[in-house]
Design a protein around this motif. Sequence first.
Motif, mmCIF file in Angstrom:
data_model
loop_
_atom_site.group_PDB
_atom_site.id
_atom_site.type_symbol
_atom_site.label_atom_id
_atom_site.label_comp_id
_atom_site.label_asym_id
_atom_site.label_seq_id
_atom_site.Cartn_x
_atom_site.Cartn_y
_atom_site.Cartn_z
ATOM 1 N N ARG A 1 -6.723 -18.215 22.720
ATOM 2 C CA ARG A 1 -6.842 -16.758 22.812
ATOM 3 C C ARG A 1 -6.182 -16.034 21.641
ATOM 4 N NH1 ARG A 1 -7.528 -13.839 27.790
ATOM 5 N NH2 ARG A 1 -8.634 -15.163 29.232
ATOM 6 N N TYR A 2 -5.041 -16.535 21.164
ATOM 7 C CA TYR A 2 -4.336 -15.848 20.089
ATOM 8 C C TYR A 2 -5.159 -15.802 18.807
ATOM 9 C CZ TYR A 2 -3.100 -20.199 17.731
ATOM 10 O OH TYR A 2 -3.156 -21.386 17.057
ATOM 11 N N GLU A 3 -6.107 -16.707 18.656
ATOM 12 C CA GLU A 3 -6.931 -16.729 17.454
ATOM 13 C C GLU A 3 -7.815 -15.492 17.345
ATOM 14 O OE1 GLU A 3 -9.064 -20.318 16.718
ATOM 15 O OE2 GLU A 3 -7.292 -21.565 17.036
ATOM 16 N N ARG A 4 -8.010 -14.773 18.446
ATOM 17 C CA ARG A 4 -8.807 -13.549 18.428
ATOM 18 C C ARG A 4 -8.080 -12.405 17.742
ATOM 19 N NH1 ARG A 4 -10.773 -13.249 24.663
ATOM 20 N NH2 ARG A 4 -11.607 -15.352 24.766
ATOM 21 N N PHE A 5 -6.742 -12.482 17.673
ATOM 22 C CA PHE A 5 -5.954 -11.346 17.228
ATOM 23 C C PHE A 5 -5.095 -11.614 16.000
ATOM 24 C CE2 PHE A 5 -6.349 -11.337 21.865
ATOM 25 C CZ PHE A 5 -7.170 -10.239 22.011
ATOM 26 N N VAL A 6 -4.624 -12.815 15.827
ATOM 27 C CA VAL A 6 -3.682 -13.135 14.760
ATOM 28 C C VAL A 6 -4.449 -13.550 13.503
ATOM 29 C CG1 VAL A 6 -1.773 -14.630 14.080
ATOM 30 C CG2 VAL A 6 -1.963 -13.859 16.445
ATOM 31 N N VAL A 7 -4.224 -12.814 12.434
ATOM 32 C CA VAL A 7 -4.873 -13.139 11.160
ATOM 33 C C VAL A 7 -4.142 -14.335 10.546
ATOM 34 C CG1 VAL A 7 -5.479 -12.278 8.871
ATOM 35 C CG2 VAL A 7 -5.501 -10.724 10.827
ATOM 36 N N PRO A 8 -4.851 -15.409 10.220
ATOM 37 C CA PRO A 8 -4.190 -16.585 9.645
ATOM 38 C C PRO A 8 -3.522 -16.271 8.309
ATOM 39 C CG PRO A 8 -6.476 -17.066 10.240
ATOM 40 C CD PRO A 8 -6.282 -15.602 10.386
ATOM 41 N N GLU A 9 -2.477 -17.008 8.002
ATOM 42 C CA GLU A 9 -1.788 -16.833 6.719
ATOM 43 C C GLU A 9 -2.760 -17.089 5.578
ATOM 44 O OE1 GLU A 9 1.988 -18.635 5.869
ATOM 45 O OE2 GLU A 9 2.548 -18.516 7.978
ATOM 46 N N GLY A 10 -2.642 -16.263 4.546
ATOM 47 C CA GLY A 10 -3.500 -16.414 3.386
ATOM 48 C C GLY A 10 -4.857 -15.735 3.533
ATOM 49 N N THR A 11 -5.127 -15.139 4.688
ATOM 50 C CA THR A 11 -6.395 -14.448 4.919
ATOM 51 C C THR A 11 -6.151 -12.947 4.899
ATOM 52 O OG1 THR A 11 -7.152 -16.251 6.338
ATOM 53 C CG2 THR A 11 -8.335 -14.170 6.506
ATOM 54 N N LYS A 12 -6.974 -12.218 4.140
ATOM 55 C CA LYS A 12 -6.857 -10.768 4.090
ATOM 56 C C LYS A 12 -7.466 -10.164 5.354
ATOM 57 C CE LYS A 12 -7.146 -10.135 -0.900
ATOM 58 N NZ LYS A 12 -7.918 -9.490 -1.976
ATOM 59 N N LYS A 13 -6.869 -9.077 5.831
ATOM 60 C CA LYS A 13 -7.396 -8.377 7.004
ATOM 61 C C LYS A 13 -8.769 -7.785 6.688
ATOM 62 C CE LYS A 13 -7.157 -6.284 11.043
ATOM 63 N NZ LYS A 13 -7.296 -6.979 12.276
ATOM 64 N N VAL A 14 -8.910 -7.200 5.493
ATOM 65 C CA VAL A 14 -10.175 -6.595 5.082
ATOM 66 C C VAL A 14 -10.543 -7.119 3.696
ATOM 67 C CG1 VAL A 14 -11.387 -4.434 4.574
ATOM 68 C CG2 VAL A 14 -9.648 -4.480 6.369
ATOM 69 N N SER A 15 -11.760 -7.562 3.557
ATOM 70 C CA SER A 15 -12.247 -7.963 2.231
ATOM 71 C C SER A 15 -13.480 -7.122 1.888
ATOM 72 C CB SER A 15 -12.565 -9.454 2.183
ATOM 73 O OG SER A 15 -13.557 -9.781 3.121
ATOM 74 N N TYR A 16 -13.682 -6.912 0.602
ATOM 75 C CA TYR A 16 -14.711 -6.011 0.092
ATOM 76 C C TYR A 16 -15.671 -6.782 -0.784
ATOM 77 C CZ TYR A 16 -16.544 -2.307 -2.997
ATOM 78 O OH TYR A 16 -17.344 -1.469 -3.720
ATOM 79 N N GLU A 17 -16.964 -6.537 -0.589
ATOM 80 C CA GLU A 17 -17.965 -7.198 -1.419
ATOM 81 C C GLU A 17 -19.061 -6.191 -1.767
ATOM 82 O OE1 GLU A 17 -21.189 -10.837 -1.176
ATOM 83 O OE2 GLU A 17 -19.556 -10.759 0.265
ATOM 84 N N ARG A 18 -19.211 -5.889 -3.059
ATOM 85 C CA ARG A 18 -20.259 -4.965 -3.497
ATOM 86 C C ARG A 18 -21.623 -5.604 -3.359
ATOM 87 N NH1 ARG A 18 -19.857 -2.170 -9.107
ATOM 88 N NH2 ARG A 18 -20.478 -4.264 -9.619
ATOM 89 N N ASP A 19 -22.601 -4.780 -3.053
ATOM 90 C CA ASP A 19 -23.984 -5.244 -2.996
ATOM 91 C C ASP A 19 -24.540 -5.254 -4.414
ATOM 92 O OD1 ASP A 19 -26.773 -5.559 -2.641
ATOM 93 O OD2 ASP A 19 -26.620 -4.713 -0.634
ATOM 94 N N THR A 20 -25.136 -6.341 -4.817
ATOM 95 C CA THR A 20 -25.653 -6.456 -6.182
ATOM 96 C C THR A 20 -27.069 -5.887 -6.313
ATOM 97 O OG1 THR A 20 -26.455 -8.682 -5.700
ATOM 98 C CG2 THR A 20 -24.267 -8.475 -6.697
ATOM 99 N N LYS A 21 -27.750 -5.647 -5.181
ATOM 100 C CA LYS A 21 -29.134 -5.185 -5.239
ATOM 101 C C LYS A 21 -29.274 -3.682 -5.013
ATOM 102 C CE LYS A 21 -30.882 -9.604 -3.712
ATOM 103 N NZ LYS A 21 -31.577 -10.344 -2.675
#
Length: 116
Positions: free
Chosen positions: A6-26
């Motif tokens: 259950r904790y995996e639903r809420f706890v962000v693993p170490e080394g993982t960003k909460k939010v990541s951004y990816e521009r659309d190339t098209k």
Amino acid sequence: MNAPDRYERFVVPEGTKKVSYERDTKIINAASFTVEREDHTIGNILRMQLHRDPNVLFAGYKLPHPLQYKIIVRIHTASQSSPMQAYNQAINDLDKELDHLKNAFEIELAKHSREY
């Protein structure tokens, strides 16, 4: 049981960003934001707030899989704005709105507590 803890639903693993951004190339002024450890609750609130921005042409989200605890928010904006600006503005507006709701609740709670 084959389900993740259950904790995996809420706890962000170490080394993982909460939010990541990816521009659309098209598509110009379009991007995807991956928000870790969130679900429909945040996705729908964020989508609705983005729709209030007149510079946002499209805002939507999806959960890639029920056992992957992340949402992908897709934003397409007009040329006057960028997806990053729209996302940050939506988060700031939601923060202010939730602070106002919390304060109003606490005031009403204090009124009713004095009566009893």
